[in-house]
Design a protein around this motif. Structure first.
Motif, PDB file in Angstrom:
ATOM      1  N   THR A  72       0.687  -1.097   0.072  1.00  0.00           N
ATOM      2  CA  THR A  72       0.209   0.050  -0.148  1.00  0.00           C
ATOM      3  C   THR A  72       0.769   1.255  -0.089  1.00  0.00           C
ATOM      4  OG1 THR A  72      -0.090   0.022   2.386  1.00  0.00           O
ATOM      5  CG2 THR A  72      -1.737  -1.231   1.352  1.00  0.00           C
ATOM      6  N   GLY A  73       1.837   1.338   0.841  1.00  0.00           N
ATOM      7  CA  GLY A  73       2.780   2.478   0.783  1.00  0.00           C
ATOM      8  C   GLY A  73       2.210   3.459   1.599  1.00  0.00           C
ATOM      9  N   ILE A  74       1.192   3.256   2.346  1.00  0.00           N
ATOM     10  CA  ILE A  74       0.465   4.515   2.844  1.00  0.00           C
ATOM     11  C   ILE A  74       0.436   4.145   4.588  1.00  0.00           C
ATOM     12  CG2 ILE A  74      -1.652   5.798   3.015  1.00  0.00           C
ATOM     13  CD1 ILE A  74      -2.426   4.856   0.340  1.00  0.00           C
ATOM     14  N   VAL A  75       0.968   4.864   5.412  1.00  0.00           N
ATOM     15  CA  VAL A  75       0.885   4.616   6.901  1.00  0.00           C
ATOM     16  C   VAL A  75      -0.228   4.316   7.536  1.00  0.00           C
ATOM     17  CG1 VAL A  75       1.475   5.442   9.018  1.00  0.00           C
ATOM     18  CG2 VAL A  75       3.205   5.786   7.205  1.00  0.00           C
ATOM     19  N   GLY A  76      -1.116   5.484   7.242  1.00  0.00           N
ATOM     20  CA  GLY A  76      -2.592   5.360   7.838  1.00  0.00           C
ATOM     21  C   GLY A  76      -3.334   4.157   7.442  1.00  0.00           C
ATOM     22  N   ALA A  77      -3.422   3.695   6.191  1.00  0.00           N
ATOM     23  CA  ALA A  77      -4.078   2.533   5.679  1.00  0.00           C
ATOM     24  C   ALA A  77      -3.433   1.065   6.396  1.00  0.00           C
ATOM     25  CB  ALA A  77      -4.177   2.514   4.139  1.00  0.00           C
ATOM     26  N   THR A  78      -2.237   1.450   6.414  1.00  0.00           N
ATOM     27  CA  THR A  78      -1.568  -0.014   7.041  1.00  0.00           C
ATOM     28  C   THR A  78      -2.116  -0.083   8.469  1.00  0.00           C
ATOM     29  OG1 THR A  78       0.209   0.281   5.533  1.00  0.00           O
ATOM     30  CG2 THR A  78       0.637  -1.318   7.699  1.00  0.00           C
ATOM     31  N   VAL A  79      -1.949   0.989   9.264  1.00  0.00           N
ATOM     32  CA  VAL A  79      -2.090   0.986  10.815  1.00  0.00           C
ATOM     33  C   VAL A  79      -3.937   0.557  11.018  1.00  0.00           C
ATOM     34  CG1 VAL A  79      -2.266   2.420  12.822  1.00  0.00           C
ATOM     35  CG2 VAL A  79      -0.389   2.445  11.346  1.00  0.00           C
ATOM     36  N   VAL A  80      -4.611   1.387  10.186  1.00  0.00           N
ATOM     37  CA  VAL A  80      -5.844   0.943  10.488  1.00  0.00           C
ATOM     38  C   VAL A  80      -6.496  -0.198  10.161  1.00  0.00           C
ATOM     39  CG1 VAL A  80      -8.341   1.597   9.637  1.00  0.00           C
ATOM     40  CG2 VAL A  80      -6.716   3.407  10.169  1.00  0.00           C
ATOM     41  N   THR A  81      -5.961  -0.717   8.813  1.00  0.00           N
ATOM     42  CA  THR A  81      -6.085  -2.331   8.462  1.00  0.00           C
ATOM     43  C   THR A  81      -5.618  -3.422   9.625  1.00  0.00           C
ATOM     44  OG1 THR A  81      -6.072  -1.340   6.043  1.00  0.00           O
ATOM     45  CG2 THR A  81      -5.930  -3.756   6.245  1.00  0.00           C
ATOM     46  N   MET A  82      -4.264  -3.090   9.880  1.00  0.00           N
ATOM     47  CA  MET A  82      -3.988  -4.126  10.799  1.00  0.00           C
ATOM     48  C   MET A  82      -4.500  -3.944  12.250  1.00  0.00           C
ATOM     49  SD  MET A  82      -1.646  -5.779   9.180  1.00  0.00           S
ATOM     50  CE  MET A  82      -1.057  -6.868  10.555  1.00  0.00           C
ATOM     51  N   GLY A  83      -4.943  -2.638  12.580  1.00  0.00           N
ATOM     52  CA  GLY A  83      -5.437  -2.525  13.862  1.00  0.00           C
ATOM     53  C   GLY A  83      -6.988  -3.555  14.008  1.00  0.00           C
ATOM     54  N   MET A  84      -7.779  -3.021  12.799  1.00  0.00           N
ATOM     55  CA  MET A  84      -8.915  -3.840  12.842  1.00  0.00           C
ATOM     56  C   MET A  84      -8.838  -5.544  12.722  1.00  0.00           C
ATOM     57  SD  MET A  84     -10.968  -1.170  10.216  1.00  0.00           S
ATOM     58  CE  MET A  84     -12.355  -1.947  10.210  1.00  0.00           C
ATOM     59  N   ILE A  85      -7.946  -5.678  11.939  1.00  0.00           N
ATOM     60  CA  ILE A  85      -7.815  -7.367  11.769  1.00  0.00           C
ATOM     61  C   ILE A  85      -6.960  -7.958  12.788  1.00  0.00           C
ATOM     62  CG2 ILE A  85      -6.863  -9.055  10.228  1.00  0.00           C
ATOM     63  CD1 ILE A  85      -7.150  -7.218   7.852  1.00  0.00           C
ATOM     64  N   SER A  86      -5.830  -7.465  13.172  1.00  0.00           N
ATOM     65  CA  SER A  86      -4.850  -8.251  14.348  1.00  0.00           C
ATOM     66  C   SER A  86      -5.168  -7.792  15.519  1.00  0.00           C
ATOM     67  CB  SER A  86      -3.422  -8.088  13.791  1.00  0.00           C
ATOM     68  OG  SER A  86      -3.152  -6.796  13.773  1.00  0.00           O
ATOM     69  N   LEU A  87      -5.479  -6.658  15.928  1.00  0.00           N
ATOM     70  CA  LEU A  87      -5.494  -6.221  17.274  1.00  0.00           C
ATOM     71  C   LEU A  87      -6.537  -7.175  18.038  1.00  0.00           C
ATOM     72  CD1 LEU A  87      -4.528  -4.714  19.709  1.00  0.00           C
ATOM     73  CD2 LEU A  87      -6.295  -2.722  19.217  1.00  0.00           C
ATOM     74  N   PRO A  88      -7.778  -7.153  17.752  1.00  0.00           N
ATOM     75  CA  PRO A  88      -8.755  -8.162  18.380  1.00  0.00           C
ATOM     76  C   PRO A  88      -8.345  -9.494  18.615  1.00  0.00           C
ATOM     77  CG  PRO A  88     -10.055  -6.862  16.674  1.00  0.00           C
ATOM     78  CD  PRO A  88      -8.465  -6.625  16.770  1.00  0.00           C
ATOM     79  N   THR A  89      -7.503 -10.183  17.695  1.00  0.00           N
ATOM     80  CA  THR A  89      -6.979 -11.542  17.756  1.00  0.00           C
ATOM     81  C   THR A  89      -5.965 -11.575  18.776  1.00  0.00           C
ATOM     82  OG1 THR A  89      -7.688 -11.866  15.508  1.00  0.00           O
ATOM     83  CG2 THR A  89      -5.956 -13.230  16.263  1.00  0.00           C
ATOM     84  N   MET A  90      -5.007 -10.457  18.696  1.00  0.00           N
ATOM     85  CA  MET A  90      -3.923 -10.685  19.797  1.00  0.00           C
ATOM     86  C   MET A  90      -4.406 -10.364  21.152  1.00  0.00           C
ATOM     87  SD  MET A  90      -1.065  -8.334  17.692  1.00  0.00           S
ATOM     88  CE  MET A  90       0.241  -8.513  18.604  1.00  0.00           C
ATOM     89  N   LEU A  91      -5.472  -9.536  21.261  1.00  0.00           N
ATOM     90  CA  LEU A  91      -5.920  -9.375  22.679  1.00  0.00           C
ATOM     91  C   LEU A  91      -6.699 -10.849  23.086  1.00  0.00           C
ATOM     92  CD1 LEU A  91      -7.387  -5.666  22.288  1.00  0.00           C
ATOM     93  CD2 LEU A  91      -5.177  -6.504  23.685  1.00  0.00           C
ATOM     94  N   ARG A  92      -7.492 -11.392  22.052  1.00  0.00           N
ATOM     95  CA  ARG A  92      -8.236 -12.662  22.502  1.00  0.00           C
ATOM     96  C   ARG A  92      -7.179 -13.826  22.822  1.00  0.00           C
ATOM     97  NH1 ARG A  92     -10.797 -12.646  18.284  1.00  0.00           N
ATOM     98  NH2 ARG A  92     -10.048 -14.309  16.863  1.00  0.00           N
ATOM     99  N   ARG A  93      -6.008 -13.793  22.051  1.00  0.00           N
ATOM    100  CA  ARG A  93      -4.970 -14.786  22.540  1.00  0.00           C
ATOM    101  C   ARG A  93      -4.174 -14.610  23.973  1.00  0.00           C
ATOM    102  NH1 ARG A  93      -7.383 -18.784  19.890  1.00  0.00           N
ATOM    103  NH2 ARG A  93      -7.578 -18.248  17.381  1.00  0.00           N
ATOM    104  N   GLY A  94      -4.411 -13.385  24.368  1.00  0.00           N
ATOM    105  CA  GLY A  94      -3.947 -13.002  25.618  1.00  0.00           C
ATOM    106  C   GLY A  94      -2.532 -12.338  25.722  1.00  0.00           C
ATOM    107  N   TYR A  95      -2.481 -11.444  24.639  1.00  0.00           N
ATOM    108  CA  TYR A  95      -1.141 -10.612  24.304  1.00  0.00           C
ATOM    109  C   TYR A  95      -1.506  -9.572  25.288  1.00  0.00           C
ATOM    110  CZ  TYR A  95       1.561 -12.733  20.611  1.00  0.00           C
ATOM    111  OH  TYR A  95       2.408 -13.664  20.025  1.00  0.00           O
ATOM    112  N   ASP A  96      -0.346  -8.930  25.892  1.00  0.00           N
ATOM    113  CA  ASP A  96      -0.188  -7.625  26.555  1.00  0.00           C
ATOM    114  C   ASP A  96      -0.714  -6.666  25.571  1.00  0.00           C
ATOM    115  OD1 ASP A  96       0.535  -6.243  28.757  1.00  0.00           O
ATOM    116  OD2 ASP A  96       1.857  -5.251  27.386  1.00  0.00           O
ATOM    117  N   PRO A  97      -1.669  -6.010  26.007  1.00  0.00           N
ATOM    118  CA  PRO A  97      -2.278  -4.800  24.995  1.00  0.00           C
ATOM    119  C   PRO A  97      -0.991  -3.748  24.990  1.00  0.00           C
ATOM    120  CG  PRO A  97      -3.685  -5.007  27.115  1.00  0.00           C
ATOM    121  CD  PRO A  97      -2.690  -5.799  27.238  1.00  0.00           C
TER     122      PRO A  97
END
Length: 462
Positions: free
Chosen positions: A117-142
């Motif tokens: 993508t080459g765009i910071v905002g798009a990458t942060v938002v996309t990864m935040g929506m996809i991976s953050l809930p999964t990481m928190l659900r798996r017990g990762y430190d916030p």
């Protein structure tokens, strides 16, 4: 008093931005007001504004800048094709069963997404929506989870093909030619966007490796912060063999990335031509995944048009600002200031890096690239600095600024999509180790400039 008018002009732009006016019109409008008042009192040389039509014509016919809408379209189409979700599933199947494996997967996916993508905002938002809930659900430190996502998202600033590097490469090329003329050097050597792309590869990969090492160390010393995911929970629910799932998830985006970067590195295509290949490849990937509909295409084109219009309007406003700044003698003021700094070129470089770092709190990379870089880069290059090294240093410096609390743009992007239970304090705490890593890489580049300059010299050697 008159000799400080360029500084008042810059301060006027900052005041307009603080009141919430659009960047492009703040730059152009403030410049015109100062030019009109300066003409009345005889402190402004109106000859500089006569160059505005040629400057604007040069902007709209600049072939390098055509890469901007093409790379943006490529990124938007890949986002619509759900590429990141499939990539994360594939990487999680590879690394998720080890401690810290999910964090490593997020870093690698973020790297590929940044290259796509080459765009910071798009990458942060996309990864935040996809991976953050999964990481928190798996017990990762916030803090670890949010810090990893923010830092990985900012890789879009440095991992080619980056929109920031496209714009920075065009500006640095003009600054390099100007510096050579000021030094009385008439050389056929030029600096291109491809030089910055190649120069950013090694520093970008070093950042990725250091990020991964940090996650591994945290997982080793504090396993509760990055627990392993049981193998049975990693299965995607598909009856296909694991190898086939990995093949289908990883191969398409890798082929696209290698096609874009490979064509640039081998000299087969210019960055603009490679951007066209990337946009077409992204459309084919979206079509192959069944996500390319007329509605999706219209949304992608609409988003691309908005971003492109924003970039070019800022560039036009910045060009007007630059001409008025020169008309008030701003270039001479900057040169005199740098020449009187203790430490020579080292002192000047430190001042510029600090200035850009703090401006990164209130301005996006586009404004800084179009406003600040054309003013300071010719002076620094005339002092003998390598343009590729200088460009990479500026890009990583801004990347660090976008990550630094409390004003970092990446933090705001993630805060907007993070669940309410994730505290802002956790996000700030999580990014601190990654900021230290980026500062270490900046220090490494300062000590060993070859990290940025060696590969372009090898690739483009005669």
């Amino acid at each position: 008093m008159a000799e400080f008018l360029p500084l008042w002009l810059f301060a006027g732009v900052c005041v307009c931005l603080l009141f919430g006016y659009p960047v492009a019109f703040s730059l152009g409008g403030t410049a015109l007001i100062f030019a009109a008042v300066g003409s009345l009192f005889g402190t402004f040389d109106g000859v500089f504004l006569e160059a505005l039509p040629n400057r604007l014509f040069g902007i709209v016919r600049n072939e390098t800048l055509i890469a901007v809408p093409l790379f943006v379209l490529m990124g938007v189409l890949l986002e619509k094709s759900k590429l990141a979700e499939r990539l994360l599933e594939s990487m999680a199947m590879l690394f998720g069963s080890m401690r810290g494996g999910l964090g490593i997967s997020v870093i690698l996916v973020g790297m590929l997404l940044a290259a796509s993508t080459g765009i910071v905002g798009a990458t942060v938002v996309t990864m935040g929506m996809i991976s953050l809930p999964t990481m928190l659900r798996r017990g990762y430190d916030p803090a670890l989870a949010t810090g990893t996502i923010c830092a990985t998202g900012t890789l879009g600033q440095i991992i080619p093909p980056s929109i920031a590097l496209v714009l920075l490469g065009d500006v640095m090329s003009n600054a390099f030619q100007k510096a050579q003329l000021e030094m009385g050097i008439f050389s056929p050597k030029t600096i291109s966007v491809g030089d910055l792309f190649v120069g950013a590869l090694i520093p970008g990969l070093i950042l990725v490796v250091f990020y991964i090492l940090y996650v591994i160390i945290v997982a080793w010393l504090q396993p509760h912060k990055a627990p392993a995911v049981p193998r049975e929970e990693l299965h995607s629910g598909s009856n296909e063999p694991l190898v086939l799932q990995l093949f289908k998830g990883l191969l398409p985006p890798l082929i696209l990335i290698f096609a874009v970067l490979g064509s640039i590195l081998t000299g087969v295509a210019t960055p603009t031509e490679a951007a066209g290949v990337g946009a077409l490849g992204a459309a084919l990937l979206a079509w192959a995944s069944g996500k390319l509909s007329l509605k999706t295409l219209k949304e992608a084109v609409h988003s691309t048009t908005k971003v492109t219009c924003m970039v070019f309007m800022i560039l036009i406003g910045a060009s007007l600002f630059s001409l008025v700044f020169r008309g008030f003698g701003g270039e001479e003021l900057i040169q005199d200031f740098f020449s009187q700094l203790p430490g020579g070129v080292v002192g000047a470089m430190i001042v510029v890096m600090l200035l850009m770092f703090f401006l990164g709190f209130i301005l996006d990379f586009i404004e800084i690239t179009f406003v600040v870089v054309p003013i300071v880069a010719p002076v620094l290059l005339a002092m003998g600095l390598d343009p590729v090294w200088l460009g990479i240093m500026m890009a990583i410096n801004l990347q660090t600024s976008f990550l630094t609390p409390p004003f970092g743009f990446a933090l705001f992007y993630l805060r907007g999509v993070a669940p309410p239970e994730v505290k802002t304090q956790s996000i700030y705490k999580g990014v601190l180790p990654f900021i230290i890593i980026q500062l270490v890489v900046l220090l490494m580049l300062s000590i060993w400039p070859d990290l940025a300059t060696w590969l372009p010299e090898q690739v483009y050697a005669d």
